[in-house]
Structures are given as structure tokens and as C-alpha cells.
Design a protein around this motif. Sequence first.
Motif, short mmCIF file in Angstrom:
data_model
loop_
_atom_site.label_atom_id
_atom_site.label_comp_id
_atom_site.label_asym_id
_atom_site.label_seq_id
_atom_site.Cartn_x
_atom_site.Cartn_y
_atom_site.Cartn_z
N GLU A 52 21.96 4.74 69.36
CA GLU A 52 23.12 5.48 69.36
C GLU A 52 22.59 6.85 68.83
O GLU A 52 21.99 6.93 67.97
CB GLU A 52 24.21 4.83 68.33
N GLU A 56 31.09 7.72 69.75
CA GLU A 56 31.45 6.88 70.93
C GLU A 56 32.38 7.78 72.00
O GLU A 56 32.51 7.58 73.07
CB GLU A 56 32.08 5.81 70.66
N THR A 59 30.24 11.34 76.15
CA THR A 59 29.53 11.15 77.24
C THR A 59 28.99 12.24 77.97
O THR A 59 29.87 13.34 77.96
CB THR A 59 30.45 10.09 78.51
N VAL A 61 26.81 14.11 81.06
CA VAL A 61 25.85 13.90 82.48
C VAL A 61 25.44 15.22 83.03
O VAL A 61 25.81 16.26 82.65
CB VAL A 61 27.08 13.26 83.78
N VAL A 86 23.54 10.00 84.22
CA VAL A 86 24.07 10.02 82.90
C VAL A 86 23.09 10.03 81.86
O VAL A 86 22.34 8.99 81.53
CB VAL A 86 24.97 8.58 82.80
N VAL A 88 23.96 10.68 78.11
CA VAL A 88 24.47 10.01 77.08
C VAL A 88 26.02 9.22 77.57
O VAL A 88 26.86 9.98 78.11
CB VAL A 88 24.95 10.88 75.80
N ASP A 89 25.90 7.82 77.29
CA ASP A 89 27.14 7.22 77.62
C ASP A 89 27.92 6.70 76.31
O ASP A 89 27.28 5.58 75.84
CB ASP A 89 27.00 5.93 78.63
N LYS A 90 29.17 7.15 76.06
CA LYS A 90 29.87 6.51 74.89
C LYS A 90 28.81 6.53 73.80
O LYS A 90 29.07 5.49 72.91
CB LYS A 90 30.60 5.39 75.19
N LYS A 92 25.47 6.41 73.43
CA LYS A 92 24.39 5.63 73.51
C LYS A 92 23.50 6.55 74.79
O LYS A 92 23.84 7.13 75.37
CB LYS A 92 24.26 4.30 73.96
N CYS A 94 21.19 7.32 77.39
CA CYS A 94 20.66 6.39 78.55
C CYS A 94 19.28 6.78 79.53
O CYS A 94 18.68 6.01 79.93
CB CYS A 94 21.83 6.47 79.43
N GLN A 132 31.75 15.49 78.76
CA GLN A 132 32.93 14.92 79.68
C GLN A 132 34.19 15.12 78.62
O GLN A 132 34.12 15.20 77.53
CB GLN A 132 32.99 13.51 79.95
#
Length: 228
Positions: A52, A56, A59, A61, A86, A88-90, A92, A94, A132
Amino acid sequence: AKLGAQKVETQECPVVFDPDAARSILGLLAGCISGGAIWRKSSYLVDRIGTEVASELITVVDDPLIPGASGSRPFDGEGLLSRRNVIVDKGKLCSYLLDTYSAKKLGLASTASASRGGSGGVGPSTTNFVLQPGTSTPDEIVAATPRGLYVTDMMGFGFNAVTGDFSRGASGFWIEEGKKTFAVSEVTISLNLDEMLKRIDMVGTDLDLRSATASPTFRISAMTLAGK
């Protein structure tokens, strides 16, 4: 609107960043997920894949395939076909952004993020680096802030990528009872970037892709504000 700007008392308070100021914060993250910074261990995000690193609500991209956007391209600086990454996704982490060289140094595969500079040098870089949008309008974010700072401009460069420590001069407007009141200048806002991203509790709907690094308005629940 900023005539008669004044300082406010030193305190900890919520801070709302308008899209231009928010874009500057997002640019700091871009430097920290670059493959060059990772293999040189000059980023606080070394070995953080899968962990993390933000709220959350966040996000992020890197998308070179957005039609007509300023950072779009069909292939990267090494001739690899562009792709959407992607980062960072929610909340986390990536992926890092890697060219072939930094990918080999890290034992990973290129993310087709190479960029060729004017001198012919190649290194990883962003394309359309976008946070996003969320579900709150900018007016709703301000209205939900009983007392805090709305930042429109930042000055100086007080950021340490190795530790994540952030401290910059700021100006904008004071929020009182959910409304912008008087103009504020000559204050400093500070917090570790890792904690800043984790404390984002509202994200706006006002994403504008006029620039290659783009962010909507967002609010950080608490930062240290140094004033008078």
C-alpha cells in the motif's frame, strides 16, 4: 482574488489541492517510480511493489494510448509498442516505469516506457500519467472541509525522493465552514509523500487532460501548515 493575502496560524489541517497543484504532487510520484531511481535506490518506493502506497481512492495509470492526448505515442524510445501501465491500483503499487536497461538491472521486463532525449540518451519516463477521477465535484470537496487550506500554487522544491519528505511554500485560499474565504500566502505545507498519498480522502471529478501529467482536485485529510 488574491489581493490582500495573509498568513494563517501554524496548525495541522486538511489541505485541498486544485488540479494544477495536484498535478505537481503527482509529478513527484512519477519521479519515484522511474526504473532509474529504483535500481539506483534513490526512491522511497524501492521494494514496495504489491504494498500500500496510497489511499484506496487512488488509481494512477500511465497511458500512451489515449487518443489526442499530449503524451500519447504508438511506440517508446526503443521501438517497443506502447501499452497502458497501471502504476497504482486502489492504493497498491503495481509497477515501476522501466526501459530495457533499468528492467535488466532489476531483473524485470520493460514496460515500454523508454524516452529518447534531445542528446540521444534513453531513459524511462511517463507518457500520459493520470490520477483517475473520483466521485466528488470540487465544490463538494470544499463544502465537506470545515476548516483548511485550498492550494492553487506552490513554490520552491522541498522534496527528498529517498525519504519521501515533502515541504513547500504554498498559497491559495482559506476554507472556513465549507467556503473559500480570504486569500492565503507565505505559508509552508509539509508531510512525508508516502503519508500524503495515504491520507487522500476525497478525489474530484474534474480531470482535464490538457497536460501529460494530469490530476483532478483532491483533499489530504491533514498536513502540517507552518504560518505565523
